[in-house]
Design a protein around this motif. Structure first.
Motif, PDB file in Angstrom:
ATOM      1  N   UNK A   1     -98.436  19.542 -18.935  1.00 35.99           N
ATOM      2  CA  UNK A   1     -97.639  20.719 -19.294  1.00 35.99           C
ATOM      3  C   UNK A   1     -96.154  20.438 -19.139  1.00 35.99           C
ATOM      4  N   UNK A   2     -95.765  19.827 -18.033  1.00 40.10           N
ATOM      5  CA  UNK A   2     -94.349  19.514 -17.807  1.00 40.10           C
ATOM      6  C   UNK A   2     -93.811  18.572 -18.870  1.00 40.10           C
ATOM      7  N   UNK A   3     -94.637  17.618 -19.290  1.00 40.90           N
ATOM      8  CA  UNK A   3     -94.211  16.653 -20.303  1.00 40.90           C
ATOM      9  C   UNK A   3     -93.983  17.330 -21.645  1.00 40.90           C
ATOM     10  N   UNK A   4     -94.942  18.143 -22.063  1.00 37.40           N
ATOM     11  CA  UNK A   4     -94.817  18.813 -23.365  1.00 37.40           C
ATOM     12  C   UNK A   4     -93.659  19.802 -23.353  1.00 37.40           C
ATOM     13  N   UNK A   5     -93.499  20.518 -22.254  1.00 40.62           N
ATOM     14  CA  UNK A   5     -92.389  21.474 -22.182  1.00 40.62           C
ATOM     15  C   UNK A   5     -91.034  20.776 -22.192  1.00 40.62           C
ATOM     16  N   UNK A   6     -90.990  19.544 -21.687  1.00 40.26           N
ATOM     17  CA  UNK A   6     -89.725  18.800 -21.639  1.00 40.26           C
ATOM     18  C   UNK A   6     -89.439  18.048 -22.928  1.00 40.26           C
TER      19      UNK A   6
ATOM     20  N   UNK B   1     -88.238  16.687 -26.274  1.00 44.73           N
ATOM     21  CA  UNK B   1     -87.155  16.886 -27.237  1.00 44.73           C
ATOM     22  C   UNK B   1     -87.036  15.588 -28.008  1.00 44.73           C
ATOM     23  N   UNK B   2     -87.322  15.629 -29.294  1.00 43.22           N
ATOM     24  CA  UNK B   2     -87.325  14.402 -30.098  1.00 43.22           C
ATOM     25  C   UNK B   2     -85.976  13.705 -30.074  1.00 43.22           C
ATOM     26  N   UNK B   3     -84.912  14.474 -29.922  1.00 39.69           N
ATOM     27  CA  UNK B   3     -83.573  13.875 -29.904  1.00 39.69           C
ATOM     28  C   UNK B   3     -83.235  13.275 -28.546  1.00 39.69           C
ATOM     29  N   UNK B   4     -83.965  13.666 -27.520  1.00 42.49           N
ATOM     30  CA  UNK B   4     -83.698  13.166 -26.168  1.00 42.49           C
ATOM     31  C   UNK B   4     -85.019  13.104 -25.406  1.00 42.49           C
ATOM     32  N   UNK B   5     -85.830  12.087 -25.683  1.00 45.98           N
ATOM     33  CA  UNK B   5     -87.169  12.025 -25.095  1.00 45.98           C
ATOM     34  C   UNK B   5     -87.212  11.586 -23.633  1.00 45.98           C
ATOM     35  N   UNK B   6     -86.053  11.241 -23.064  1.00 45.88           N
ATOM     36  CA  UNK B   6     -86.052  10.659 -21.726  1.00 45.88           C
ATOM     37  C   UNK B   6     -86.625  11.600 -20.671  1.00 45.88           C
ATOM     38  N   UNK B   7     -86.347  12.899 -20.799  1.00 47.80           N
ATOM     39  CA  UNK B   7     -86.827  13.831 -19.783  1.00 47.80           C
ATOM     40  C   UNK B   7     -88.349  13.936 -19.812  1.00 47.80           C
ATOM     41  N   UNK B   8     -88.918  14.006 -20.992  1.00 50.78           N
ATOM     42  CA  UNK B   8     -90.372  14.058 -21.092  1.00 50.78           C
ATOM     43  C   UNK B   8     -90.997  12.771 -20.570  1.00 50.78           C
ATOM     44  N   UNK B   9     -90.365  11.644 -20.874  1.00 46.46           N
ATOM     45  CA  UNK B   9     -90.863  10.363 -20.368  1.00 46.46           C
ATOM     46  C   UNK B   9     -90.864  10.352 -18.837  1.00 46.46           C
ATOM     47  N   UNK B  10     -89.796  10.868 -18.247  1.00 41.82           N
ATOM     48  CA  UNK B  10     -89.701  10.895 -16.786  1.00 41.82           C
ATOM     49  C   UNK B  10     -90.780  11.797 -16.177  1.00 41.82           C
ATOM     50  N   UNK B  11     -91.144  12.862 -16.885  1.00 45.98           N
ATOM     51  CA  UNK B  11     -92.189  13.758 -16.382  1.00 45.98           C
ATOM     52  C   UNK B  11     -93.555  13.081 -16.391  1.00 45.98           C
ATOM     53  N   UNK B  12     -93.827  12.292 -17.427  1.00 41.65           N
ATOM     54  CA  UNK B  12     -95.167  11.726 -17.579  1.00 41.65           C
ATOM     55  C   UNK B  12     -95.376  10.430 -16.796  1.00 41.65           C
ATOM     56  N   UNK B  13     -94.326   9.634 -16.648  1.00 37.92           N
ATOM     57  CA  UNK B  13     -94.488   8.296 -16.068  1.00 37.92           C
ATOM     58  C   UNK B  13     -95.212   8.277 -14.717  1.00 37.92           C
ATOM     59  N   UNK B  14     -94.936   9.187 -13.784  1.00 39.96           N
ATOM     60  CA  UNK B  14     -95.644   9.112 -12.498  1.00 39.96           C
ATOM     61  C   UNK B  14     -97.153   9.326 -12.612  1.00 39.96           C
ATOM     62  N   UNK B  15     -97.583   9.959 -13.691  1.00 42.15           N
ATOM     63  CA  UNK B  15     -99.006  10.245 -13.858  1.00 42.15           C
ATOM     64  C   UNK B  15     -99.751   9.166 -14.639  1.00 42.15           C
TER      65      UNK B  15
END
Length: 307
Positions: A217-222, A224-238
């Protein structure tokens, strides 16, 4: 008909069992539903492959659905387990009867690589039940390999199809092809293992059963195709745990043991012929859960009093 099923994460529910007879544990079902809702899922998928629906009796399927309906007001997708039209119609009718207006769709597996055959199947299910359809392309389970181009063109001319669940690897390629050819939401699956790339290729979210729905959920909510870094940071620990859960042959047993250790279900039994969790994986799993909690600050145990 609403052709725009909610984007986001649709949590696929496990079916917990109790005792040596592996009876359906309706209390465990309710706990899983409550946790998924608290995690922020857009909806739930019930009686899917991960829910071991093919190993449930008709009465057990009704029990699971009724328990979910009593526990949450979230919209539901209800899985249909067969590839043949007549039994899928029976399953779809039960979903319509029990779920009513909260039914976002019945999930029907692509049962043929031939467009005309698949179209006839989907139309028959819709006309006989009145349900919208989520087409599941999952060749590992169905044994059917339909091209994404064929499926996308079919969906584009099928007003009764409300979404596609794309689980034919490589899934980012499938998502890109499908989203280019049809306008319904396309969801990834497979535990979220390719989630970032699926989102980059146009996925509306994920429809899957990872033991930490909070992370998806955190990954999808974060995203942004123009700035994917935040979503990447959410998913990486999992991702290490996602990969561990997706091990071929034992994925179901691994994930149910994760759910047990999180306190969401009391027992992690799976029904034959599913394989049990090998003892050699137990210490590795414990290490992954400890690392996930340490890196995300999401506690492994979310309820008290479960052994």
């Amino acid at each position: 008909m609403n052709r725009h099923m909610r984007p986001g994460v649709w949590g696929v529910l496990a079916t917990p069992f109790a005792g040596s007879t592996l009876d359906v544990d309706d209390n465990g079902v309710a706990q899983l539903v409550e946790h998924a809702e608290q995690a922020g899922v857009a909806g739930l998928t019930v009686l899917g492959v991960f829910g071991e629906a093919a190993r449930l009796s008709w009465a057990e399927r009704r029990l699971v659905l009724e328990t979910v309906l009593e526990t949450t007001d979230l919209p539901l997708v209800v899985g249909c387990t067969s590839l043949a039209t007549a039994p899928v119609i029976d399953e779809a009718r039960m979903a319509v009867e029990l779920v009513g207006e909260r039914l976002a769709g019945v999930m029907v597996q692509a049962n043929s690589a031939d467009a005309a055959t698949l179209d006839t199947h989907l139309v028959a299910v819709h006309q006989a039940s009145g349900a919208d359809i989520v087409v599941q392309d999952y060749p590992v389970v169905s044994g059917v390999n339909v091209s994404s181009a064929v499926l996308g063109d079919l969906v584009a001319r099928s007003p009764h199809v409300t979404a596609v669940k794309a689980e034919a690897p490589p899934t980012p390629v499938a998502v890109a092809e499908l989203t280019a050819r049809c306008d319904v939401p396309v969801f990834g699956g497979l535990g979220g293992i390719n989630l970032l790339d699926e989102l980059a290729c146009g996925a509306a979210g994920a429809m899957t059963g990872f033991s930490y729905p909070e992370g998806l959920v955190a990954t999808v909510e974060a995203w942004d195709a123009a700035a994917p870094e935040r979503a990447r940071a959410e998913l990486l620990p999992y991702l290490p745990l996602i990969t561990f859960e997706q091990q071929a042959g034992v994925a179901l047993a691994v994930r149910k043991e994760c759910l047990r250790r999180r306190g969401l279900i009391a027992e992690s039994g799976v029904r034959p012929p599913a394989r049990l969790l090998p003892d050699s994986l137990r210490p590795l799993l414990a290490g992954h859960l400890d690392a996930t909690e340490a890196s995300t600050r999401v506690p492994t145990r979310v309820t008290a009093g479960v052994a």
